[in-house]
Design a protein around this motif. Structure first.
Motif, mmCIF file in Angstrom:
data_model
loop_
_atom_site.group_PDB
_atom_site.id
_atom_site.type_symbol
_atom_site.label_atom_id
_atom_site.label_comp_id
_atom_site.label_asym_id
_atom_site.label_seq_id
_atom_site.Cartn_x
_atom_site.Cartn_y
_atom_site.Cartn_z
ATOM 1 N N TYR A 1 36.644 9.877 83.358
ATOM 2 C CA TYR A 1 35.825 9.397 82.495
ATOM 3 C C TYR A 1 35.480 7.892 82.187
ATOM 4 O O TYR A 1 36.542 7.102 82.157
ATOM 5 C CB TYR A 1 36.195 10.352 81.234
ATOM 6 N N GLN B 1 34.588 8.897 77.463
ATOM 7 C CA GLN B 1 34.696 10.458 77.504
ATOM 8 C C GLN B 1 33.619 11.175 78.112
ATOM 9 O O GLN B 1 33.547 12.137 78.016
ATOM 10 C CB GLN B 1 34.813 10.949 75.916
ATOM 11 N N PRO C 1 32.047 12.088 81.619
ATOM 12 C CA PRO C 1 32.513 12.503 83.218
ATOM 13 C C PRO C 1 31.572 11.405 84.151
ATOM 14 O O PRO C 1 30.503 11.497 84.097
ATOM 15 C CB PRO C 1 32.262 13.926 83.409
#
Length: 234
Positions: free
Chosen positions: A130, A133, A135
């Motif tokens: 990530y 945060q 992906p």
């Protein structure tokens, strides 16, 4: 410890290709037929096929089946940079989620690329990586188990490169191959994208300064969240 069934099937299919049973561009039999031939479930067979696809030995074509992959045009990317270093250089916060972490028998491809001998085992880990945060990629990394036997698991899963450098190892050169692929149902779920979405696939073998291969990585990047920058000094 015996090899998992899917690895045994992976090895047999790869050997069949190397021995000329299927040529470049040939369509291999349907998963149902291969599962019957090997006497395994379709799920196990699909895992073996997907491993070969991730390694670039096979390729899936939507609506057509699975084929022996043709050789791709390659270009050289300069430098060796870990995902952690790359993400930080762009002002983002890197993180990862470990999906699996096992000491196991290497596949033929892993044994070849890491130049392993005898009964050497490997650490194979799957991670979602990530940036802030979000992906970015799904990564399968294989490392000779003897290299990281004294490492704590969280050291390896957070940043293998940093763990090695902290113990005095120097990262050397890498061989990298980039190609295009489509997200399977499993990868789409991990990366929060639609099945069939465009992905960039990177296969990389990285060496230590002394020339020993220490990492074989297969990474699938979300096409619209990541790009490669190529630099050639000629």
């Amino acid at each position: 410890m015996g090899s998992p069934i899917y690895i045994q099937i992976h090895n047999q299919i790869r050997q069949a290709i190397e021995q000329g049973k299927w040529q470049v561009g040939d369509r291999i039999p349907a998963e149902r037929l291969l599962a019957e031939q090997f006497g395994v479930s379709r799920m196990t067979l699909r895992q073996a096929i997907q491993t070969l696809v991730d390694e670039g030995i096979l390729e899936r074509r939507v609506g057509a089946g699975t084929f022996v992959a043709s050789q791709k045009v390659q270009d050289r990317m300069a430098g060796v940079t870990s995902f952690t270093e790359l993400t930080r250089s762009q002002g983002k916060v890197p993180s990862s989620k470990t999906i699996s972490y096992v000491i196991t028998t290497p596949t033929l491809s892993e044994r070849e690329r890491l130049r392993l001998n005898g009964e050497m085992q490997v650490l194979r880990m799957e991670r979602i990586r990530y940036a802030d945060q979000v992906p970015i990629c799904f990564e399968v990394t294989t490392v000779p188990s003897d290299l990281v036997v004294s490492f704590a698991r969280d050291e390896v899963t957070s940043s293998l490169y940093e763990a090695l450098q902290d113990r005095g190892y120097t990262i050397g050169k890498a061989q990298q191959t980039v190609s295009a692929t489509l997200a399977s149902e499993r990868i789409a779920e991990y990366l929060d994208i639609k099945r069939g979405a465009a992905l960039l696939r990177l296969r990389q073998v990285t060496e230590l300064r002394d020339g020993r291969p220490f990492e074989y990585t297969r990474t699938q990047y979300v096409g619209d969240r990541f790009e490669f920058y190529l630099e050639n000094n000629r």
